[in-house]
Design an enzyme around this catalytic site. Sequence first.
Site, PDB file in Angstrom:
ATOM      1  N   TYR A 135     -13.697   4.109  16.158  1.00 47.19           N
ATOM      2  CA  TYR A 135     -14.303   5.082  15.239  1.00 47.19           C
ATOM      3  C   TYR A 135     -13.801   6.474  15.602  1.00 47.19           C
ATOM      4  CZ  TYR A 135     -17.531   3.266  11.827  1.00 47.19           C
ATOM      5  OH  TYR A 135     -18.057   2.700  10.707  1.00 47.19           O
ATOM      6  N   GLU A 184     -14.620   9.636  13.463  1.00 48.25           N
ATOM      7  CA  GLU A 184     -15.017  10.656  12.473  1.00 48.25           C
ATOM      8  C   GLU A 184     -14.810  12.046  13.063  1.00 48.25           C
ATOM      9  OE1 GLU A 184     -18.872   9.921  10.747  1.00 48.25           O
ATOM     10  OE2 GLU A 184     -18.321   7.847  10.359  1.00 48.25           O
ATOM     11  N   ASP A 232      -1.115  15.526  -8.088  1.00 52.67           N
ATOM     12  CA  ASP A 232      -1.176  14.194  -7.497  1.00 52.67           C
ATOM     13  C   ASP A 232       0.248  13.642  -7.555  1.00 52.67           C
ATOM     14  OD1 ASP A 232      -1.379  11.487  -7.039  1.00 52.67           O
ATOM     15  OD2 ASP A 232      -3.182  11.210  -8.262  1.00 52.67           O
ATOM     16  N   THR A 243      -0.407   9.107  -2.281  1.00 49.21           N
ATOM     17  CA  THR A 243      -0.546   7.903  -1.481  1.00 49.21           C
ATOM     18  C   THR A 243       0.673   7.865  -0.560  1.00 49.21           C
ATOM     19  OG1 THR A 243       0.585   6.662  -3.216  1.00 49.21           O
ATOM     20  CG2 THR A 243      -1.810   6.522  -3.182  1.00 49.21           C
ATOM     21  N   LYS A 251       3.831   4.190  -1.887  1.00 46.95           N
ATOM     22  CA  LYS A 251       4.654   3.937  -3.079  1.00 46.95           C
ATOM     23  C   LYS A 251       6.097   4.317  -2.748  1.00 46.95           C
ATOM     24  CE  LYS A 251       0.833   4.394  -6.371  1.00 46.95           C
ATOM     25  NZ  LYS A 251      -0.283   5.149  -5.822  1.00 46.95           N
ATOM     26  N   ARG A 294      -0.367   1.399   3.225  1.00 47.26           N
ATOM     27  CA  ARG A 294      -1.302   1.738   2.143  1.00 47.26           C
ATOM     28  C   ARG A 294      -2.237   2.826   2.642  1.00 47.26           C
ATOM     29  NH1 ARG A 294      -0.615  -1.653  -1.712  1.00 47.26           N
ATOM     30  NH2 ARG A 294      -2.200  -0.564  -2.911  1.00 47.26           N
TER      31      ARG A 294
HETATM   32  N1  DSN Z   1      -2.374   1.641  -9.050  1.00 44.33           N
HETATM   33  C1  DSN Z   1      -1.357   2.649  -8.934  1.00 44.33           C
HETATM   34  C2  DSN Z   1      -0.234   2.398  -9.870  1.00 44.33           C
HETATM   35  O1  DSN Z   1       0.128   1.258 -10.026  1.00 44.33           O
HETATM   36  O2  DSN Z   1       0.321   3.331 -10.414  1.00 44.33           O
HETATM   37  C3  DSN Z   1      -1.884   4.022  -9.118  1.00 44.33           C
HETATM   38  O3  DSN Z   1      -3.124   4.125  -8.565  1.00 44.33           O
END
Ligand code: DSN
Length: 478
Positions: free
Chosen positions: A64, A66, A241, A270, A273, A279
Amino acid sequence: MSQNAESTAFRSALEVIRAVEPRVADAIGAELTDQRESLKLIASENYASPATLLAMGNWFSDKYAEGTVGRRFYAGCQNVDTVEALAAEHARELFGAAHAYVQPHSGIDANLVAFWAVLADRVESPALKKAQVRQVNDLTEADWFALRRELGNQRMLGMSLDAGGHLTHGFRPNISGKMFDQRSYGTDPATGLIDYDRVAEAAREFKPLILVGGYSAYPRKVNFRILREIADSVGATFMVDMAHFAGLVAGKVFTGDFDPVPHAHIVTTTTHKSLRGPRGGMVLCGPELADQVDRGCPMVLGGPLPHVMAAKAVALAEARRPDFADYASRIVANSQALAEGLLRRGAALVTGGTDNHLVLIDVSGYGLTGRQAEQALLDSGIVTNRNSVPQDPNGAWYTSGIRIGTPALTTRGLGTAEMDQTAELIHTVLAQTTAGANADGTPSKAKYTLDPALADKVSRQATDLLAPHPLYPGINLA
Ligand code: DSN
């Protein structure tokens, strides 16, 4: 790195897991086989490196932590501090940001952290000020009432869902659509491109607290300098974003007006990607918002995931290497080759092409819904996802589009020639699929017919295309 080390690491891990629950070990092995064998064109997926994957599978998971580096609510966080500080340092250096917060567990979480930071920074509320300086217990019932009313009346302007915006940019199925009074800007119906004059007009009319830039299905670059000017002209905070295209920013494909970091007040992403990490999520900002952003946990996040922060540090270190810039430019070259291959064969593409990692096919030209097209492609070994197109007559469930992206195949090493072959496979399947009918004879949006022999043939061709580019060549589980 010896290939043997990777094989030994993953084989040993599976052996240990198998001794407890063999079905989990089998599923992990099967997932590798499936990923190796499929032509993965989901624009938001990638393949993280073995080092990134291994950084997640360890005892950091048990801790943990925090709080923030050096200021935790739990004892014994010195090693978590090390990996969190490293991940933040790599993120700051990679993106040229003053501050990086690497605790968010996902993109939605990162956006919630950012929304809260902006609300806390911008909303004029004496009650909120008290709450922020840790005098929460001094708030009266009337203060709480005022606080909820003031927070609940804020406005957000983001890109519309069917133009490629994201659910978390103020849309009803997501909490952001319930928190904010939201309006959206679309794209020019003739070109499919963002019309910045219309965005400025919408901002002048609506006067949002937050203007959101960024997308999950818009195949073009966005001019963040212009969006910042629009935000400034109405006193809005400009948030971007960049979850989908963070890898293109990291790899310096998007620079100048197209790099959000110098232009936005706050940037979320994120890490899994096009950035090719574990993730997770991340927030970048300047010093003005840093304190609020750092309150992400426990304000809106559960305890940080130290094992994932360790993996973020590894992946961000990888993204700072020169070969990542080469990877990022190959993603776009591949995406453009795929788009050209599809256009040449007669497919209709939203905006007529791409300058990022994704292509959006309007499959209504093939007489199909997105759902029919997605399933027919899947039958043929091609993994994509259906997606709305602007002004989509089929709604968000059936849709009229197929979104395809190149980050994953580019990681495997496929190049532009193979993208043309991929375009041929996609076109063949879509052209040979026919929409089905319901029992009462009305057109179905889900049923379709595709000759199974053709689906098998395309599947084999997809496998052949992948064969020279094995996924995780250093990992042999046999
Ligand atoms: N789920 C993602 C996507 O496929 O674009 C975005 O959150």
